[in-house]
Design a protein around this motif. Structure first.
Motif, PDB file in Angstrom:
ATOM      1  N   ALA A 194       1.146  -1.452   2.480  1.00 36.35           N
ATOM      2  CA  ALA A 194       1.373  -1.808   1.075  1.00 36.35           C
ATOM      3  C   ALA A 194       1.630  -0.558   0.227  1.00 36.35           C
ATOM      4  O   ALA A 194       2.516  -0.543  -0.634  1.00 36.35           O
ATOM      5  N   VAL A 195       0.846   0.502   0.480  1.00 32.51           N
ATOM      6  CA  VAL A 195       1.027   1.738  -0.292  1.00 32.51           C
ATOM      7  C   VAL A 195       2.406   2.345  -0.016  1.00 32.51           C
ATOM      8  O   VAL A 195       3.126   2.757  -0.928  1.00 32.51           O
ATOM      9  N   GLN A 196       2.797   2.406   1.255  1.00 35.65           N
ATOM     10  CA  GLN A 196       4.094   2.987   1.592  1.00 35.65           C
ATOM     11  C   GLN A 196       5.252   2.129   1.067  1.00 35.65           C
ATOM     12  O   GLN A 196       6.258   2.658   0.591  1.00 35.65           O
ATOM     13  N   LEU A 197       5.102   0.808   1.138  1.00 41.52           N
ATOM     14  CA  LEU A 197       6.140  -0.065   0.596  1.00 41.52           C
ATOM     15  C   LEU A 197       6.250   0.107  -0.913  1.00 41.52           C
ATOM     16  O   LEU A 197       7.345   0.080  -1.481  1.00 41.52           O
ATOM     17  N   GLY A 198       5.096   0.285  -1.557  1.00 42.04           N
ATOM     18  CA  GLY A 198       5.117   0.530  -2.992  1.00 42.04           C
ATOM     19  C   GLY A 198       5.818   1.836  -3.333  1.00 42.04           C
ATOM     20  O   GLY A 198       6.611   1.901  -4.283  1.00 42.04           O
ATOM     21  N   ARG A 199       5.515   2.902  -2.567  1.00 41.30           N
ATOM     22  CA  ARG A 199       6.186   4.184  -2.785  1.00 41.30           C
ATOM     23  C   ARG A 199       7.689   4.053  -2.542  1.00 41.30           C
ATOM     24  O   ARG A 199       8.497   4.606  -3.287  1.00 41.30           O
ATOM     25  N   ARG A 200       8.054   3.315  -1.488  1.00 38.33           N
ATOM     26  CA  ARG A 200       9.483   3.147  -1.193  1.00 38.33           C
ATOM     27  C   ARG A 200      10.174   2.374  -2.317  1.00 38.33           C
ATOM     28  O   ARG A 200      11.299   2.696  -2.709  1.00 38.33           O
TER      29      ARG A 200
END
Length: 357
Positions: A136-142
Motif C-alpha cells: 500500500a505504501v509503495q503503491l501510494g508513492r507510485r
C-alpha cells in the motif's frame, strides 16, 4: 515542483524512523521488573517480532515490489511472499522457543494444547498484513509520482497551448493590418476619383486610423471607448463616398469614457463587410451600425442591404471574416455569440456579434 519533491524525500525517511521507533520502543514500557529496571532478556525476546516485521517490510519495499509487482510479475511476487512469510514465521517460532526467558518462580502453568501452531498462524497473519502495508505504501508513492508527472505534463501542455495561441493571435493581427489597409486605400482611391478636394480633407482622418491600426493594434486589449472612436472615424471616412441613394444610420450607445477592455479591431471586419457588400451600384441601399454596452455584454449589430456579387467578382474573399472567427475562438472561447447571414427574403444581410463580459 522540485522543492515539493525534496520535501517529500526528506519527510518520508523521518516517518519511517518515527514509526519503527514507536514500534520497537513501546515494549520498553512493559518490560520492567519489580525494581523498575528494564528486563533486557524479555525485551530481547519480544524484539523478535518487530525485527521480523521490519525485515519482511523492507524486503518488499525495496526489492520485491519494485522488481516484481511493478513489472507485471504479480504471480511471482505472490509466490515469493508466501515463501518469505512462511519461512519468517518458522524462524520467529524457533527464536521465540530458544530465546525464551526463564519463567518466574510460582508462575501459573501454561496451557499446553500445542500453542506453537496458534502462535505460528498469528505470526503468519501479522506478516501478511505487513506485506500488505508495504504494498500500500509503495503503491501510494507510485501514485503520487504519477500524479506529479501528470500535473507537470498538464502544465507543459497548457504552457505550450498558451504560447501557440499567442503566436497565432500575433500572426492574425499581422495579417489583419494589411487587409484593413488594403480596403481603406481602395476606398480613398475611389474618393479621389470623384471629389479630389474632399479626398484631401480626409488625409488627417486617415492618419488617425493608420496610427490606431499600426500602434494600438499591437496591444492585446484596448479601452472600448478608444475602439469606438476608431469606428466613428472610419464610418466618417466611408460616409464621404456614399451617394444619396445610400442610407447610413449609426446608433452607438457606449460611454465616451468606457474603460471596458476589448480586443482591438474586433468589429471593423463586420463594418467593412457592410460597406463593401451593402451598397449597390444603382438603386437604393442602406447600412445600419448599432453598438451598445451593458453591464453583461457588448453588442455589435450590423445590417445592410444584400446585393450578391456576380460570379466574375473575385474581390472580398472573406479573409476578414475568417480572421475574425479565429480571433473570437482564441480570445473569447465560450464567451461570444455570432450570428450572421441573409434574411429569409435575402434582401437584408445582418451580422450580430455579442461579447460576454
Amino acid at each position: 515542483m522540485d522543492n515539493i519533491s525534496k520535501d517529500i524525500r526528506f519527510i518520508e525517511p523521518v516517518i519511517h524512523i518515527l514509526v519503527w521507533a514507536v514500534f520497537f520502543g513501546f515494549p520498553l514500557l512493559l518490560m520492567t521488573n519489580e525494581s523498575s529496571e528494564i528486563d533486557w532478556n524479555r525485551m530481547l525476546h519480544h524484539t523478535i517480532v518487530p525485527v521480523s516485521f521490519c525485515i519482511v517490510f523492507y524486503l518488499n519495499y525495496f526489492l520485491f515490489i519494485p522488481r516484481f509487482l511493478f513489472r507485471d510479475s504479480t504471480r511471482l511476487w505472490v509466490i515469493i511472499n508466501i515463501v518469505t512469510v512462511l519461512l519468517s514465521g518458522v524462524v520467529m517460532q524457533m527464536c521465540q522457543v530458544y530465546l525464551r526467558p526463564p519463567e518466574m518462580p510460582g508462575s501459573a502453568p501454561h496451557f499446553r494444547f500445542n500453542p506453537g501452531i496458534l502462535f505460528f498462524l498469528r505470526d503468519v497473519f501479522s506478516l501478511v498484513l505487513v506485506v500488505g502495508i508495504a504494498a500500500a505504501v509503495q503503491l501510494g508513492r507510485r501514485w503520487m509520482r504519477a500524479e506529479r508527472a501528470r500535473r507537470e505534463a498538464e502544465k507543459q501542455v497548457i504552457e505550450a497551448e498558451r504560447r501557440r495561441t499567442e503566436a497565432e493571435l500575433k500572426n492574425l493581427r499581422n495579417q489583419l493590418n494589411p487587409h484593413f489597409l488594403l480596403n481603406t486605400l481602395n476606398n480613398i482611391y475611389a474618393l479621389i476619383a470623384f471629389d479630389t478636394d474632399r479626398a484631401q480633407a480626409t488625409v488627417s482622418d486617415l492618419s488617425r486610423l493608420l496610427r490606431y491600426v499600426l500602434y494600438d493594434n499591437q496591444q492585446d486589449t484596448v479601452p472600448l471607448s478608444k475602439e469606438i472612436d476608431f469606428i466613428r472615424n472610419y464610418i466618417a471616412l466611408m460616409r464621404i463616398r456614399l451617394t444619396d441613394d445610400v442610407t447610413l444610420t449609426t446608433d452607438i450607445e457606449v460611454s465616451d469614457d468606457s474603460r471596458t477592455e476589448i480586443a482591438p479591431l474586433l468589429f471593423i471586419s463586420l463594418i467593412e463587410n457592410a460597406f463593401k457588400h451593402g451598397v449597390a451600384p444603382v438603386g437604393r441601399s442602406f447600412i445600419s451600425v448599432s453598438i451598445s454596452e451593458t453591464p453583461e455584454e457588448i453588442r455589435c449589430d450590423i445590417a445592410n442591404s444584400c446585393h450578391p456579387k456576380a460570379s466574375s467578382d473575385k474581390s472580398g474573399s472573406g479573409i476578414g471574416l475568417e480572421h475574425l472567427r479565429k480571433r473570437l475562438g482564441l480570445i473569447y472561447p465560450g464567451r461570444y455569440e455570432w450570428n450572421y447571414g441573409p434574411y429569409t427574403d435575402r434582401s437584408v444581410y445582418r451580422s450580430v456579434l455579442i461579447i460576454k463580459k
